[in-house]
Write a protein that holds these residues in place. Structure first.
Motif, PDB file in Angstrom:
ATOM      1  N   MET A   1       3.418  16.598  14.456  1.00 31.13           N
ATOM      2  CA  MET A   1       4.229  15.525  13.881  1.00 31.13           C
ATOM      3  C   MET A   1       3.415  14.684  12.889  1.00 31.13           C
ATOM      4  O   MET A   1       3.903  14.293  11.824  1.00 31.13           O
ATOM      5  N   TRP A   2       2.172  14.423  13.246  1.00 32.68           N
ATOM      6  CA  TRP A   2       1.324  13.621  12.344  1.00 32.68           C
ATOM      7  C   TRP A   2       1.069  14.328  11.025  1.00 32.68           C
ATOM      8  O   TRP A   2       0.977  13.710   9.966  1.00 32.68           O
ATOM      9  N   SER A   3       0.958  15.653  11.063  1.00 33.88           N
ATOM     10  CA  SER A   3       0.725  16.400   9.826  1.00 33.88           C
ATOM     11  C   SER A   3       1.909  16.312   8.890  1.00 33.88           C
ATOM     12  O   SER A   3       1.758  16.405   7.669  1.00 33.88           O
ATOM     13  N   LEU A   4       3.113  16.100   9.446  1.00 32.54           N
ATOM     14  CA  LEU A   4       4.286  15.927   8.595  1.00 32.54           C
ATOM     15  C   LEU A   4       4.392  14.502   8.065  1.00 32.54           C
ATOM     16  O   LEU A   4       4.855  14.274   6.949  1.00 32.54           O
ATOM     17  N   ILE A   5       3.953  13.536   8.859  1.00 28.03           N
ATOM     18  CA  ILE A   5       4.081  12.135   8.470  1.00 28.03           C
ATOM     19  C   ILE A   5       2.964  11.707   7.531  1.00 28.03           C
ATOM     20  O   ILE A   5       3.150  10.835   6.673  1.00 28.03           O
ATOM     21  N   ARG A   6       1.763  12.326   7.650  1.00 36.08           N
ATOM     22  CA  ARG A   6       0.597  11.864   6.914  1.00 36.08           C
ATOM     23  C   ARG A   6       0.803  11.848   5.395  1.00 36.08           C
ATOM     24  O   ARG A   6       0.424  10.855   4.743  1.00 36.08           O
ATOM     25  N   PRO A   7       1.378  12.874   4.757  1.00 42.28           N
ATOM     26  CA  PRO A   7       1.571  12.784   3.293  1.00 42.28           C
ATOM     27  C   PRO A   7       2.439  11.597   2.880  1.00 42.28           C
ATOM     28  O   PRO A   7       2.128  10.886   1.919  1.00 42.28           O
ATOM     29  N   PHE A   8       3.532  11.340   3.635  1.00 39.40           N
ATOM     30  CA  PHE A   8       4.400  10.212   3.286  1.00 39.40           C
ATOM     31  C   PHE A   8       3.716   8.881   3.567  1.00 39.40           C
ATOM     32  O   PHE A   8       3.924   7.896   2.850  1.00 39.40           O
ATOM     33  N   ALA A   9       2.882   8.858   4.626  1.00 40.21           N
ATOM     34  CA  ALA A   9       2.150   7.626   4.923  1.00 40.21           C
ATOM     35  C   ALA A   9       1.150   7.312   3.821  1.00 40.21           C
ATOM     36  O   ALA A   9       1.018   6.154   3.387  1.00 40.21           O
ATOM     37  N   LEU A  10       0.448   8.330   3.332  1.00 42.61           N
ATOM     38  CA  LEU A  10      -0.493   8.110   2.234  1.00 42.61           C
ATOM     39  C   LEU A  10       0.232   7.665   0.964  1.00 42.61           C
ATOM     40  O   LEU A  10      -0.240   6.781   0.239  1.00 42.61           O
ATOM     41  N   ALA A  11       1.380   8.266   0.695  1.00 43.97           N
ATOM     42  CA  ALA A  11       2.155   7.852  -0.490  1.00 43.97           C
ATOM     43  C   ALA A  11       2.612   6.407  -0.355  1.00 43.97           C
ATOM     44  O   ALA A  11       2.583   5.631  -1.330  1.00 43.97           O
ATOM     45  N   ALA A  12       3.023   6.007   0.854  1.00 47.62           N
ATOM     46  CA  ALA A  12       3.430   4.620   1.069  1.00 47.62           C
ATOM     47  C   ALA A  12       2.251   3.671   0.903  1.00 47.62           C
ATOM     48  O   ALA A  12       2.393   2.577   0.332  1.00 47.62           O
ATOM     49  N   VAL A  13       1.071   4.058   1.396  1.00 51.26           N
ATOM     50  CA  VAL A  13      -0.114   3.215   1.236  1.00 51.26           C
ATOM     51  C   VAL A  13      -0.471   3.058  -0.240  1.00 51.26           C
ATOM     52  O   VAL A  13      -0.818   1.966  -0.709  1.00 51.26           O
ATOM     53  N   VAL A  14      -0.378   4.151  -1.003  1.00 51.09           N
ATOM     54  CA  VAL A  14      -0.667   4.077  -2.442  1.00 51.09           C
ATOM     55  C   VAL A  14       0.332   3.166  -3.136  1.00 51.09           C
ATOM     56  O   VAL A  14      -0.039   2.320  -3.975  1.00 51.09           O
ATOM     57  N   ALA A  15       1.620   3.307  -2.808  1.00 47.43           N
ATOM     58  CA  ALA A  15       2.629   2.445  -3.425  1.00 47.43           C
ATOM     59  C   ALA A  15       2.383   0.982  -3.073  1.00 47.43           C
ATOM     60  O   ALA A  15       2.501   0.088  -3.931  1.00 47.43           O
ATOM     61  N   LEU A  16       2.022   0.706  -1.814  1.00 46.36           N
ATOM     62  CA  LEU A  16       1.728  -0.663  -1.403  1.00 46.36           C
ATOM     63  C   LEU A  16       0.511  -1.219  -2.137  1.00 46.36           C
ATOM     64  O   LEU A  16       0.496  -2.384  -2.560  1.00 46.36           O
ATOM     65  N   ALA A  17      -0.523  -0.373  -2.312  1.00 48.15           N
ATOM     66  CA  ALA A  17      -1.719  -0.826  -3.024  1.00 48.15           C
ATOM     67  C   ALA A  17      -1.411  -1.127  -4.490  1.00 48.15           C
ATOM     68  O   ALA A  17      -1.896  -2.127  -5.049  1.00 48.15           O
ATOM     69  N   VAL A  18      -0.596  -0.301  -5.125  1.00 47.99           N
ATOM     70  CA  VAL A  18      -0.240  -0.527  -6.525  1.00 47.99           C
ATOM     71  C   VAL A  18       0.573  -1.802  -6.676  1.00 47.99           C
ATOM     72  O   VAL A  18       0.324  -2.626  -7.580  1.00 47.99           O
ATOM     73  N   LEU A  19       1.553  -2.010  -5.797  1.00 48.78           N
ATOM     74  CA  LEU A  19       2.364  -3.235  -5.877  1.00 48.78           C
ATOM     75  C   LEU A  19       1.531  -4.474  -5.581  1.00 48.78           C
ATOM     76  O   LEU A  19       1.726  -5.528  -6.200  1.00 48.78           O
ATOM     77  N   THR A  20       0.587  -4.360  -4.654  1.00 45.69           N
ATOM     78  CA  THR A  20      -0.283  -5.499  -4.357  1.00 45.69           C
ATOM     79  C   THR A  20      -1.150  -5.848  -5.564  1.00 45.69           C
ATOM     80  O   THR A  20      -1.317  -7.030  -5.914  1.00 45.69           O
ATOM     81  N   ALA A  21      -1.713  -4.841  -6.185  1.00 48.30           N
ATOM     82  CA  ALA A  21      -2.519  -5.089  -7.383  1.00 48.30           C
ATOM     83  C   ALA A  21      -1.669  -5.711  -8.488  1.00 48.30           C
ATOM     84  O   ALA A  21      -2.122  -6.612  -9.209  1.00 48.30           O
ATOM     85  N   ASP A  22      -0.427  -5.248  -8.629  1.00 51.72           N
ATOM     86  CA  ASP A  22       0.464  -5.817  -9.640  1.00 51.72           C
ATOM     87  C   ASP A  22       0.718  -7.293  -9.369  1.00 51.72           C
ATOM     88  O   ASP A  22       0.654  -8.136 -10.279  1.00 51.72           O
ATOM     89  N   ARG A  23       1.004  -7.652  -8.137  1.00 51.91           N
ATOM     90  CA  ARG A  23       1.256  -9.053  -7.807  1.00 51.91           C
ATOM     91  C   ARG A  23       0.025  -9.910  -8.004  1.00 51.91           C
ATOM     92  O   ARG A  23       0.115 -11.062  -8.466  1.00 51.91           O
ATOM     93  N   LEU A  24      -1.151  -9.383  -7.646  1.00 53.45           N
ATOM     94  CA  LEU A  24      -2.374 -10.158  -7.835  1.00 53.45           C
ATOM     95  C   LEU A  24      -2.638 -10.440  -9.307  1.00 53.45           C
ATOM     96  O   LEU A  24      -3.017 -11.564  -9.691  1.00 53.45           O
ATOM     97  N   VAL A  25      -2.431  -9.436 -10.154  1.00 53.16           N
ATOM     98  CA  VAL A  25      -2.659  -9.629 -11.593  1.00 53.16           C
ATOM     99  C   VAL A  25      -1.669 -10.641 -12.155  1.00 53.16           C
ATOM    100  O   VAL A  25      -2.027 -11.525 -12.958  1.00 53.16           O
TER     101      VAL A  25
END
Length: 343
Positions: A1-25
């Motif tokens: 189950m984790w192997s199926l969730i991990r790609p989407f979790a990483l994509a969500a983390v990347v999206a969160l990091a990009v949005l956080t950087a956008d708000r900080l700037v």
């Protein structure tokens, strides 16, 4: 189950990091107290925000892809798609940065109180540079994207060997297009015509609205748009009424009777010019330039700040002079003589 969730979790983390950087700037830009880079920074954020976020997201996804645990058969296509996305968004960001740099430089140049003719020339040249840079970035991005395909790299050697023949065929087939491109570059940097110039082309008077690599758009006085190839301006003569100085001399012709009181008409002409909002006060003249057996030709010359004012002044002077003659010297208006034919 984790192997199926991990790609989407990483994509969500990347999206969160990009949005956080956008708000900080955005937060830091709003709190920036430095007055000099304020407008430039806001323009950069407004113009390049979306391509920057997409480029950053593509690069982060490409970096974390090895840790996503994707199946072996899926890793290749996913990584290739991410690489293509990074190339496309990076090219978009580069084109936006070049356009912003050109616009900022032009705005700063115009705010220095330069001559309007020089500002139009610089605006025309920078617009052409922007289009050339955008086309170059698009070609480089497309070439880099094609090189990511193994089949394209495999046939690269054969394509390179036949590049001379292909280039010759393409050059002959696109001769008119290439001629227009080079003519557009010559038109922009040869200072023959600029944005905002008032020109007469093929008997139509108008204002240059747009100059591209292949065509020029002219707006006529009646709101028509004339689209002409740039090669026309390089190979054929045309009138440019505002290349150095927009001031121009307008003329109005009056066909009058031989009994016209020229001194009175000349005095009225000078009085009207002083009342006119379109006369620039530089020069004027009222002259009898020709005669016919039944009429005389009176020419009124007057200077104006630009072609639009000259047109309004000509119409206004012609109307007022004719009204003056109808009221004070009706004998000056032309008449058609008739005789009675005996039966």
């Amino acid at each position: 189950m984790w192997s199926l969730i991990r790609p989407f979790a990483l994509a969500a983390v990347v999206a969160l990091a990009v949005l956080t950087a956008d708000r900080l700037v955005l937060l830091l830009s709003r709190r920036a107290d430095v007055p000099l880079p304020g407008p430039q920074l806001r323009g950069l954020l407004r113009t390049c925000r979306i391509p920057t976020l997409l480029t950053l997201g593509s690069l982060l996804l490409l970096a974390v892809e090895p840790g996503a645990g994707l199946p072996t058969e899926a890793r290749g296509p996913v990584r290739h798609a991410l690489l293509l996305a990074a190339l496309a968004t990076g090219a978009w960001l580069a084109a936006r940065l070049v356009a912003l740099l050109i616009d900022t430089s032009l705005t700063r140049y115009a705010n220095e109180g330069r001559d309007p003719a020089r500002i139009r020339r610089v605006r025309t040249q920078t617009g052409m540079l922007g289009r050339l840079a955008g086309a170059a970035i698009a070609v480089l991005a497309l070439a880099a994207a094609l090189l990511t395909f193994p089949a394209v790299r495999a046939v690269g050697a054969s394509l390179l060997a036949s590049a001379g023949i292909v280039g010759l065929v393409v050059g002959v087939a696109a001769q008119s297009t290439l001629a227009n491109v080079f003519a557009g570059i010559q038109l922009a940097f040869g200072d023959m015509v600029r944005l905002g110039d008032e020109v007469v082309v093929s008997g139509d008077w108008g204002t240059v609205e747009e100059i591209t690599l292949t065509y020029v758009v002219i707006t006529t006085w009646d709101q028509r748009r004339i689209v002409m190839p740039v090669s026309y301006f390089v190979g054929k003569p045309f009138e440019n009424w505002s290349r150095r100085d927009p001031a121009i001399t307008g003329t109005a012709l009056l066909h009058l009777d031989h009994r016209t009181p020229m001194n009175q008409l000349r005095s009225e002409f000078e009085r009207l010019l002083k009342e006119s909002p379109w006369w620039d006060g530089t020069g004027s003249a009222l002259q009898l330039v020709d005669t016919t057996p039944s009429t005389i030709v009176v020419r009124a010359l007057m200077t104006a700040r630009n072609a639009s004012d000259a047109f309004e002044l000509r119409c206004w002077i012609r109307e007022r002079l004719l009204a003056y003659l109808r009221e004070h010297a009706p004998e000056a208006l032309p008449r058609i003589g008739v005789t009675h034919r005996p039966d």
